[in-house]
Structure formats: C-alpha cells, structure tokens
Design a protein around this motif. Structure first.
Motif, mmCIF file in Angstrom:
data_model
loop_
_atom_site.group_PDB
_atom_site.id
_atom_site.type_symbol
_atom_site.label_atom_id
_atom_site.label_comp_id
_atom_site.label_asym_id
_atom_site.label_seq_id
_atom_site.Cartn_x
_atom_site.Cartn_y
_atom_site.Cartn_z
ATOM 1 N N PRO A 193 41.482 35.068 58.856
ATOM 2 C CA PRO A 193 42.281 34.429 57.699
ATOM 3 C C PRO A 193 43.376 33.610 58.246
ATOM 4 C CG PRO A 193 42.693 36.724 58.049
ATOM 5 C CD PRO A 193 41.559 36.215 58.868
ATOM 6 N N HIS A 194 43.651 33.393 59.756
ATOM 7 C CA HIS A 194 44.694 32.860 60.467
ATOM 8 C C HIS A 194 44.147 31.117 60.546
ATOM 9 C CE1 HIS A 194 46.935 36.461 61.133
ATOM 10 N NE2 HIS A 194 46.028 36.969 61.686
ATOM 11 N N CYS A 195 42.886 31.019 60.778
ATOM 12 C CA CYS A 195 42.481 29.719 60.852
ATOM 13 C C CYS A 195 41.585 29.042 60.171
ATOM 14 C CB CYS A 195 42.003 29.624 62.301
ATOM 15 S SG CYS A 195 40.658 30.694 62.727
ATOM 16 N N ASP A 196 40.632 30.057 59.205
ATOM 17 C CA ASP A 196 39.725 29.708 58.329
ATOM 18 C C ASP A 196 40.480 29.520 56.796
ATOM 19 O OD1 ASP A 196 37.872 29.409 60.061
ATOM 20 O OD2 ASP A 196 37.510 31.687 59.980
ATOM 21 N N LYS A 197 39.643 28.651 56.102
ATOM 22 C CA LYS A 197 40.364 28.308 54.876
ATOM 23 C C LYS A 197 39.444 29.386 53.980
ATOM 24 C CE LYS A 197 40.466 24.948 51.140
ATOM 25 N NZ LYS A 197 40.063 23.457 50.692
ATOM 26 N N ASN A 198 40.455 30.087 53.128
ATOM 27 C CA ASN A 198 39.605 31.158 52.115
ATOM 28 C C ASN A 198 39.699 30.643 50.726
ATOM 29 O OD1 ASN A 198 38.830 33.720 51.396
ATOM 30 N ND2 ASN A 198 40.631 34.692 51.157
ATOM 31 N N ASP A 199 38.621 29.741 50.629
ATOM 32 C CA ASP A 199 38.388 29.299 49.341
ATOM 33 C C ASP A 199 37.602 30.167 48.379
ATOM 34 O OD1 ASP A 199 35.921 28.720 50.970
ATOM 35 O OD2 ASP A 199 35.967 26.668 50.208
ATOM 36 N N SER A 200 37.133 30.078 47.102
ATOM 37 C CA SER A 200 36.558 30.958 46.435
ATOM 38 C C SER A 200 35.542 30.405 45.646
ATOM 39 C CB SER A 200 37.698 31.795 45.468
ATOM 40 O OG SER A 200 38.318 30.717 44.508
ATOM 41 N N TYR A 201 34.740 31.202 45.032
ATOM 42 C CA TYR A 201 33.341 30.917 44.317
ATOM 43 C C TYR A 201 33.504 31.483 42.804
ATOM 44 C CZ TYR A 201 28.576 29.846 42.724
ATOM 45 O OH TYR A 201 27.392 29.634 41.838
ATOM 46 N N ASP A 202 33.551 30.980 41.769
ATOM 47 C CA ASP A 202 33.411 31.715 40.183
ATOM 48 C C ASP A 202 31.992 32.199 40.133
ATOM 49 O OD1 ASP A 202 36.226 31.519 39.766
ATOM 50 O OD2 ASP A 202 35.660 29.603 39.066
ATOM 51 N N LEU A 203 31.686 33.426 40.199
ATOM 52 C CA LEU A 203 30.179 33.741 39.937
ATOM 53 C C LEU A 203 29.785 33.843 38.481
ATOM 54 C CD1 LEU A 203 30.370 37.107 42.576
ATOM 55 C CD2 LEU A 203 29.301 34.884 42.975
ATOM 56 N N PRO A 204 28.553 33.534 38.072
ATOM 57 C CA PRO A 204 28.163 33.533 36.867
ATOM 58 C C PRO A 204 28.283 34.931 36.334
ATOM 59 C CG PRO A 204 26.383 33.330 38.217
ATOM 60 C CD PRO A 204 27.503 33.094 39.016
ATOM 61 N N SER A 205 28.494 35.137 35.069
ATOM 62 C CA SER A 205 28.592 36.329 34.347
ATOM 63 C C SER A 205 27.451 36.361 33.472
ATOM 64 C CB SER A 205 29.851 36.520 33.442
ATOM 65 O OG SER A 205 30.915 36.604 34.291
ATOM 66 N N TYR A 206 26.855 37.690 33.215
ATOM 67 C CA TYR A 206 25.630 37.819 32.116
ATOM 68 C C TYR A 206 26.009 39.081 31.460
ATOM 69 C CZ TYR A 206 23.774 35.251 36.103
ATOM 70 O OH TYR A 206 23.564 34.263 37.036
ATOM 71 N N ALA A 207 25.611 38.995 30.223
ATOM 72 C CA ALA A 207 25.645 40.008 29.351
ATOM 73 C C ALA A 207 25.169 41.370 30.059
ATOM 74 C CB ALA A 207 24.850 39.979 28.160
ATOM 75 N N GLY A 208 25.999 42.589 29.677
ATOM 76 C CA GLY A 208 25.608 43.939 30.324
ATOM 77 C C GLY A 208 26.281 44.255 31.611
ATOM 78 N N ARG A 227 34.747 36.839 37.761
ATOM 79 C CA ARG A 227 34.059 37.332 38.736
ATOM 80 C C ARG A 227 33.997 36.391 39.979
ATOM 81 N NH1 ARG A 227 28.341 37.632 38.535
ATOM 82 N NH2 ARG A 227 28.232 39.388 40.111
ATOM 83 N N VAL A 228 34.700 36.513 40.724
ATOM 84 C CA VAL A 228 35.446 35.535 41.838
ATOM 85 C C VAL A 228 35.038 36.182 43.257
ATOM 86 C CG1 VAL A 228 37.253 34.162 43.029
ATOM 87 C CG2 VAL A 228 36.956 34.680 40.539
ATOM 88 N N LEU A 229 34.234 35.514 44.025
ATOM 89 C CA LEU A 229 33.958 35.842 45.360
ATOM 90 C C LEU A 229 34.611 34.679 46.273
ATOM 91 C CD1 LEU A 229 32.193 37.569 47.301
ATOM 92 C CD2 LEU A 229 30.613 35.769 46.899
ATOM 93 N N THR A 230 35.328 35.438 47.426
ATOM 94 C CA THR A 230 36.007 34.636 48.276
ATOM 95 C C THR A 230 35.213 34.403 49.448
ATOM 96 O OG1 THR A 230 37.100 36.472 49.296
ATOM 97 C CG2 THR A 230 38.302 35.381 47.496
ATOM 98 N N ARG A 231 35.465 33.366 50.311
ATOM 99 C CA ARG A 231 34.710 33.087 51.414
ATOM 100 C C ARG A 231 34.890 34.273 52.458
ATOM 101 N NH1 ARG A 231 33.275 28.168 53.855
ATOM 102 N NH2 ARG A 231 34.162 27.126 52.297
ATOM 103 N N GLN A 232 35.996 34.738 52.295
ATOM 104 C CA GLN A 232 36.301 36.056 53.426
ATOM 105 C C GLN A 232 35.299 37.035 52.853
ATOM 106 O OE1 GLN A 232 40.424 37.286 53.771
ATOM 107 N NE2 GLN A 232 39.794 38.694 55.293
#
Length: 440
Positions: A269-284, A291-296
């Motif tokens: 976390p001190h030197c890497d960029k911690n961007d994120s990705y919005d995970l797709p959602s499904y019924a159920g 639903r968000v997944l970070t690089r970390q």
C-alpha cells in the motif's frame, strides 16, 4: 506458393493455454533472426498431455500456417518439446574402464549408451540424459574429458524419463498436421526455457529456473554449469484464475481478464496504486449492489495460491538437499512471471526459508532486438546490465519457444563457428518488425 526453406529452423510450443510457432534464420552459434511467427489458443491439451488429438491437430495447422504466411516459406520439420507431471528425473553414476591410457569419445558414448540400455517399466521412455560432471581415475571436476590421460572414466548423469504414451501422442499430433519432429526428438521444456534466459554465470553459481505456465510449473536447478535437478509441479496461472473465479463468483473468462488487467502479487500500500474494479451483480446474490474488488484484495487471493506453489517447490528442493546450491537465486519465466510484483513473493518465500538469507530474484526475458528481430544468447551479457541498443526484450511466456530455436541453432552450427550447411540463407520478405513491436 512459397517454397520450402531448408536453411531456416522452426519450433513449435504446444502448451495448455496457447500454441506458438516460430521460424528463424540462424546467424551464429545461439543467435538467430525471427522471420515468422504464429500464435493461437490451445485446445486438446491438459497439463501438458494430449486429451483430444483432432482439435489439437487443427490448432497446430492454424498456428503453423500463420507463421509460414508471415515468413513467406513452407516448413516441414519443427523442434518441439513436452512437459507434464508424468516426467521424472534422477541422478545416476556410471563407469567405463579403458586400457588405452587416454579417454576417447567412444568412452563417453559408451557411458550414455549404457544408461539408456538400463531397463525401464514398459510405460516409460528416456527423454534426455545430461552429463553433470566427469571423473578421470577417481578425480572429479572434468566437463570435457575426451583427450585426457586416464584409464577409468566416471560420470554423474542427470536422467529424465517420461511416460511413453504422452510422448507418442504429441508426436502423432505433429505428424498429422503435416510436420516432422527434428531427429524425432522431444525436448524437455524447462531446459529449453533455460537456454533462452539463463546466463553461464547463473548456471555456474547456482540458480533455480521456475517457469510458471498455465497449468504446470516447471523447475530446473543448475550448478557448476550443469543440470542438477528438474521437476514439473501441478498448478500455474490457471490455478490463480480458478481461485479468483471462486472467490469473486466470476466466470473463468472474466476472472482471467481481471487477473491480466489488475493482477498483483504482494501488494504494498505504500508504493502500489490501489485502484478498484466493480464486479458484476447477478440475481440471487446476498449483496446485489456495490460489489467492489480492490487491487489489494485481488492480490490477497493470488498470493495464497501462488505461495502454495512456491512452497511446494522449496520443500522439494529441501528434501533433495539442494538448498546450498542456490547461490545466485531464482529466475522466473513463463506467462505467470508477468504478474506485477511476483518477485516480491518469490524473494519472501525463498529468503524466509533460507534462514533470513537474501535471495536474488529476476524475471527471465528472452532477448529479442526490436529493430532486427534478432535473438541474442543471454550468455553474451552480464546478469546486471543490458546494452541500450538491445532494449526490447520479449515476453517471458515465449521463453520455451525461443529456447527450442536457441538449441537448434547451436546444433545447426555444430558447436563451432560455421554452419553445417553450405549456401546462402533463404530471403524473407516480412521481418515482422511491427508484430514484435506490438506484442513484445
């Protein structure tokens, strides 16, 4: 139709995730120019073993045709190799006694012949036999004993065996695609990868080559300029993808894309960029939104699975009492070596188990010059620097393929400075500069 090029060499890498074919023009010992290349997705291969031959034959044809078209030649013979957990290795000791008072080539040949006459189970065959070291009259330390005075020759040999049927099926798929194996020989993949990325300095000081493929991880240990140990472990990049798929509830295709685009090892976390990705959602789903997944977090998923593979390798080397041979460190290659930050975890695992000793780790890139498409042997350069004019190394996922070509180029020149064949080399219209610039 383009004509066949007898003065060119070709190689075919049949992997679990891709099939690649390269055509090259030998220039000097272990130096060649890439003149054609083709790549397509692999089908019919699982963990290095053919499971469906007809789809594989079609994929090989497609790949070879692409390479032939880019090089404007037809090829009839290829160098190829094999991998898989069915491949075994062992170190053996052999002896011959001569009364001539001088070691001759026939004595060395007799040692290798005696090894391969040793009976194996019907399901196994010899793949490669390599000399580690020779002794003349009980004195060890010789690598080229021919011509030396002595009456007894001892040899330590590294013997690699494989199951017969996987080798036959690889050969059958190649023949059905209209090609022949050069000298009916199958190479052992990690040794070919080593030819493309390891320097003599590393092989002499002691190094572990770890080739992280899609479904397999291959290992070769070198020391004293000789192979000391080889092995194939289950698991590779596909294992990481499966773990991501399970933990994120994504399809394997989406998980693979996520690994390629955001994959990270030992996130800092001190030197890497911690961007994120919005995970797709499904019924159920219990939580259908946000639903968000970070690089970390993704790094945490990858780290656990990759650590399992690395610890299995270390434990095997410990059991074989090979830890003391690793003076240089670790060289990573293969598609999995492209994961950002992977050196951190490898260094952490191996250094931690080495009682706090620091282990050097680097990524093994085959050296391909962009402007000329020329492959340069890693033996020509130090382990620390590389001339600026050669900037443009290729992807480590092609280490095995380019290693096949490096080995065949050495055989083409017969270990000397002049080619075995006379006459000029075939002129090639397309030098693929744009292809390498875009892909490497």
């Amino acid at each position: 139709m383009p004509s066949k090029a007898d003065d060119l060499i070709a190689a075919l890498d049949i992997g679990s995730s891709k099939i690649a074919c390269a055509i090259a023009q030998p220039l000097s010992d272990r130096t060649y120019r890439i003149v054609g290349m083709g790549v397509c997705g692999s089908v019919g291969v699982r963990e290095g073993v053919v499971v469906e031959i007809n789809p594989l034959v079609d994929a090989i044809r497609q790949t070879v045709e692409e390479a032939e078209k880019s090089a404007d030649v037809n090829i009839s013979r290829v160098a190829a190799g094999i991998s898989g957990t069915h491949i075994m290795s062992d170190n053996v000791h052999m002896t011959v006694v001569t009364r001539r008072g001088e070691i001759e080539q026939s004595d060395v040949d007799e040692i290798f012949r005696n090894v391969q006459q040793t009976s194996l189970p019907p399901s196994m065959r010899y793949l490669q036999v390599l000399a580690e070291e020779y002794a003349i009259d009980f004195k060890w330390g010789y690598h080229h004993p021919v011509g030396m005075d002595g009456n007894r020759l001892d040899a330590k040999l590294h013997v690699i065996t494989a199951q017969t049927s996987p080798c036959q099926n690889i050969g059958k798929a190649i023949r059905r695609s209209g090609l022949e194996l050069i000298e009916s020989r199958l190479n052992f993949n990690p040794l070919s990868s080593a030819s493309a990325v390891l320097t003599q300095e590393e092989k002499n000081l002691g190094v572990i080559l770890i080739d992280l493929g899609a479904e397999l991880t291959e290992v070769a240990v070198y020391y004293g300029n000789a192979v000391q140990y080889t092995a194939v472990f289950p698991g590779g990049g596909e294992s990481l993808t499966n773990e991501i798929s399970i933990k994120t509830q994504l399809s394997k295709i989406d998980a693979e894309n996520l690994k390629v685009s955001m994959g990270h090892v030992r996130f800092d976390p001190h030197c890497d960029k911690n961007d994120s990705y919005d995970l797709p959602s499904y019924a159920g789903f219990a939580h259908e939104h946000n639903r968000v997944l970070t690089r970390q977090a993704l790094s945490g998923i990858i780290d656990m699975k990759l650590r399992d593979i690395l610890e299995a390798i270390y434990n095997r080397l410990r059991d074989k009492n090979l830890r003391h041979l690793i003076s240089y460190g670790v060289v990573l290659t293969g598609g999995g070596a492209q994961l950002k930050g992977i050196e951190r975890l490898v260094r952490e695992v191996f250094s931690g188990y080495m009682a706090g000793g620091y282990i050097n780790v680097r990524i093994g890139y085959p050296i391909i010059e962009y402007e000329t498409n020329i492959f340069y042997s890693p033996n020509k350069f130090s382990t620390e620097t590389l001339p600026e004019k050669l900037a443009g190394v290729s992807s480590p996922e092609y280490a095995t393929l380019f290693g096949y070509l490096a080995d065949e180029t050495a055989r083409y020149y017969g270990g000397g400075g002049a080619p075995r064949k006379k006459g000029g080399l075939t002129t090639v219209k397309n030098m693929l500069k744009s292809w390498f610039t875009g892909n490497f």
